[in-house]
Design an enzyme around this catalytic site. Structure first.
Site, PDB file in Angstrom:
ATOM      1  N   THR A 117      37.962 -31.574  22.985  1.00 21.55           N
ATOM      2  CA  THR A 117      36.789 -31.632  22.123  1.00 21.55           C
ATOM      3  C   THR A 117      36.134 -33.015  22.126  1.00 21.55           C
ATOM      4  OG1 THR A 117      36.130 -31.604  19.787  1.00 21.55           O
ATOM      5  CG2 THR A 117      38.406 -32.123  20.225  1.00 21.55           C
ATOM      6  N   TYR A 142      41.509 -33.126  13.226  1.00 17.76           N
ATOM      7  CA  TYR A 142      41.205 -32.206  14.323  1.00 17.76           C
ATOM      8  C   TYR A 142      41.126 -32.975  15.648  1.00 17.76           C
ATOM      9  CZ  TYR A 142      38.440 -29.260  17.428  1.00 17.76           C
ATOM     10  OH  TYR A 142      37.980 -28.553  18.514  1.00 17.76           O
TER      11      TYR A 142
END
Ligand code: UDP
Length: 331
Positions: A117, A142
């Site tokens: 990501t 995250y």
């Protein structure tokens, strides 16, 4: 030979499964159905309900299905949730990935594609599109949970002769143009999905998190990539590995940013529906602007985006959302 897709019942994973079938691959899906749907897996695909972190199950599957490549999507993906429940993210994205990589190493699966990501970069030190060699400084659990897996995969790959591709996704949106799958998650939090729900009357209003950022219109800026272009990048990565390619890490985006306000205007225009927008405080963990420099992906695997068009991304998202409303598939 088959490709093992973890999280193949989820949003991006189910698009990947269709892409692989379109390329005549034999596909096996492992998914624990925590956020995915069994009906999202096409007929003819072997489905194993279970956890990507269950080493015994993964090893059994690798051997039974003669898996030569793992494409690893399974994980948790909501930045603010990772701030309130970080250990869930270190469990689902880091600890379980560790077991999956260990199973690959033990069973001699030497081709691995990992969903990473843009959140691994944190807040970029410079303005403009981010290159892969930018400083990695995640600002949310995250991002950290994914970066830890990148590091594990890199080190395990060196030690165990695994060849790999790590793809750092920017903001993925839209749905399969053929209408075969889409973003079906209930309680979705991602911008385009939430805005489409508001446009179709599934929500009374849309909350915009922060209009006081140091950006052109004060709202955050993101690089939205159509999910079909994203899975096409994975297909190219698979071909790279099958041709003996060693490794690379690349951004997936279009190198162009749209603000949250621009996205909302586009959703209103494309849907023809006005909906209420409520200005709300900033959301924890959000970065003001994230735009990819996608040069590496294009040059390494000859990836050419087909759907670099915000209207089209939103139209396909709306089409899928309407189908969900009429089929009640999300129930
Ligand atoms: N956003 C928003 N309202 C929503 C959902 C998202 O204002 O209901 C904003 C969010 O604050 C961020 C951008 O949209 O600035 C993209 O958020 P999203 O959760 O879609 O993806 P992220 O970039 O966090 O991975």
């Amino acid at each position: 030979m088959s490709v093992l897709v973890t999280g193949g019942a989820g949003y991006i994973g189910s698009h990947m499964v269709w892409e692989l079938l379109d390329h005549n691959e034999s596909v096996t899906v492992i998914d624990n159905l925590s956020t995915g749907f069994k009906w999202a897996i096409p007929e003819g695909v072997r489905f194993i309900e279970g956890d990507a972190g269950d080493m015994a199950l993964v090893e059994k599957t690798i051997s039974a299905r003669k898996v030569d490549t793992i494409i690893h999507f399974a994980g948790s993906v909501v930045v603010p949730e990772s701030v309130s429940d970080p250990l869930k993210y270190y469990e689902n994205n880091t600890a379980k990935s560790r077991n999956l990589i260990a199973a690959a190493a033990r069973m001699g699966v030497d081709q691995f594609i990992f969903s990473s990501t843009a959140a691994v970069y944190g807040e970029p030190a410079t303005t403009g599109p981010i290159r892969e060699d930018a400083i990695l400084n995640p600002m949310s659990p995250y991002g950290s949970s994914k970066l830890m897996t990148e590091i594990m995969l890199r080190d395990a790959a060196n030690a165990h002769d695994i060849r790999y591709v790590m793809l750092r996704y920017f903001n993925v949106a839209g749905a399969d143009p053929k209408g075969r799958t889409g973003q079906s998650t209930t309680g979705a939090t991602h911008l385009i999905k939430v805005a489409c729900e508001a446009a179709l009357g599934k929500r009374p209003s849309f909350q915009i998190f922060g209009t006081d950022y140091d950006t052109e219109d004060g709202s955050c800026v993101r690089d939205f990539i159509h999910v079909s272009d994203l899975v096409a990048a994975h297909q190219k990565a698979l071909e790279f590995l099958r041709e003996g390619g060693l490794k690379f890490t690349a951004n997936c985006g279009y190198s162009r940013g749209y603000s949250v306000l621009e996205v909302l205007e586009t959703v209103k225009r494309v849907s023809g529906n006005n909906f209420r927008v409520i200005e709300s405080p900033r959301r924890p963990g959000d970065i003001p602007s994230l735009v990819a420099n996608a040069h590496r992906l294009k040059s390494r695997v000859d990836w050419m985006p087909k759907y670099d068009d915000l209207d089209f991304i939103i139209q396909t998202a709306l089409d899928w959302e309407s189908r969900l409303v009429s089929n009640r598939k999300s129930a």
